[in-house]
Design a protein around this motif. Structure first.
Motif, short mmCIF file in Angstrom:
data_model
loop_
_atom_site.label_atom_id
_atom_site.label_comp_id
_atom_site.label_asym_id
_atom_site.label_seq_id
_atom_site.Cartn_x
_atom_site.Cartn_y
_atom_site.Cartn_z
N GLN A 80 0.81 -1.21 0.00
CA GLN A 80 0.00 0.00 0.00
C GLN A 80 0.85 1.27 0.00
N GLY A 81 2.17 1.10 0.05
CA GLY A 81 3.06 2.25 -0.02
C GLY A 81 3.33 2.93 1.30
N TYR A 82 2.98 2.29 2.41
CA TYR A 82 3.16 2.89 3.72
C TYR A 82 4.53 2.60 4.34
N LYS A 90 1.16 8.86 0.54
CA LYS A 90 0.31 7.67 0.60
C LYS A 90 -0.42 7.61 1.94
N GLU A 126 -3.61 9.51 2.50
CA GLU A 126 -4.84 8.96 1.94
C GLU A 126 -5.56 8.04 2.92
#
Length: 357
Positions: free
Chosen positions: A301-303, A334, A337
């Motif tokens: 998820q790009g975290y 990211k 969001e």
């Protein structure tokens, strides 16, 4: 008029206690009598002792060992003893409901709750359910999940996705106090290193071996684990602690980047606080692989960035942290969001619903 009574359980690691610690004060504030059933020597006893108004009951409990030990043959008898102890405690306290955060101490409590006809709610933080929660699920009325993907592993009629419970006090950290407590300043990125409540010798060793290079880029807050502080190291810009509790919110207020294990509660808290993270999950040699899946989900998820424990060396850790620093703004975008859910209130509402049913 009889006061309302609730029993909490869960332990073995700090991750199996933190959600309880976020919820317990709310029940005390609402006039409930709160008791806690935990192990005799687990970290939960120490953590719960910090909450005024909670009565702690230690019981016998087993443990999952991923290696041969004669203790494995004793564990079934320990669980049986713990079940009888929990049965007596529940019979005496007569709670309206029991809330379990998992860990092996929770299994005899959930079995005893079923025997007494007391409704129980389980909370599962990890992407895939742990063995203790798997064993306890048949004895629970409701099972709550943090990851939406976890729902496919849970019994459909009992399961509900509620999101991550994040301790509200973590949003109230004071930057000035954080700098005062640590003696650090804002001239460099502050790197917070956490190896879990038990610490990690491998992570600690790699950090200390690479201090010269790391300190050229970062100020470092190193939470090492019990008994793992190295008193021989005195370096400007580097501070060590065995374990922190009240100070954590202030440390996080000055933290730019995190290097951490991948326990679900911790990483969701870092996400809610928008702290880019390098995750080093427990390996399959030391765990069932739950942290690996947690870390992979966050990376996808790009975290977060992920460094497998088997690949941890001084050079790989330094490079991974430098890469994280270079990508921190993309990761923060990211994280922006992500919407923090009202999970704590949802958990409390579900507990109250079960208490009435």
């Amino acid at each position: 008029m009889n006061r309302k009574q609730i029993i909490f359980t869960g332990g073995g690691t700090a991750g199996h206690v933190m959600v309880n610690m976020a919820i317990i004060p709310e029940f005390i504030k609402d006039g409930w009598d709160v008791d806690y059933i935990g192990s005799k020597t687990g970290i939960e006893k120490e953590l719960i002792a910090t909450i005024e108004g909670v009565t702690y009951h230690p019981i016998s409990t087993g443990k999952l060992r991923r290696y041969f030990s004669k203790e494995n043959f004793k564990d079934p008898f320990k669980v049986l003893k713990g079940t009888l102890q929990a049965y007596r405690i529940i019979g005496k306290k007569k709670p309206a409901v029991i809330f379990s955060k998992g860990g092996f101490v929770s299994v005899p409590v959930l079995v005893a709750a079923k025997m007494r006809g007391i409704p129980a709610v389980i909370h599962e933080s990890d992407y895939t359910p742990g063995l203790a929660n798997k064993l306890a699920m048949p004895f629970a009325k409701k099972i709550l999940a943090t990851f939406p993907e976890t729902m496919k592993y849970l019994p459909e009629k009992k399961a509900e996705w509620i999101g991550a419970v994040v301790r509200e006090e973590l949003f109230n950290g004071n930057r000035k106090k954080g700098y005062e407590l640590t003696g650090l300043d804002s001239r460099k990125n502050v790197l917070l290193i956490m190896g879990g409540s038990a610490g990690s010798k491998k992570i600690n060793d790699a950090i200390r071996e690479g201090l010269d290079e790391l300190l050229s880029d970062f100020h470092i807050i190193h939470i090492c684990g019990k008994g793992l502080v190295d008193d021989s190291i005195h370096r400007k810009g580097y501070v060590q602690y065995e374990y922190v509790q009240d100070e954590l919110k202030d440390f996080l207020a000055i933290t730019d980047l995190v290097c951490s294990r991948a326990g679900a509660n911790a990483i969701f808290e870092f996400l809610a606080l928008h702290k880019p993270m390098l995750l080093i999950p427990l390996s399959l040699q030391a765990s069932r692989g739950d942290q690996i899946v947690n870390a992979q989900s966050f990376a996808k998820q790009g975290y977060a960035k992920v460094l497998e424990e088997e690949n941890v060396t001084k050079s790989t850790l330094i490079q991974s942290l430098k890469d994280l620093r270079q990508q921190k703004y993309d990761i923060k975008d990211k994280m922006n969001e992500y919407k923090v859910s009202e999970a704590k209130q949802k958990v409390m509402d579900i507990i109250l619903e079960q208490a009435k049913s």
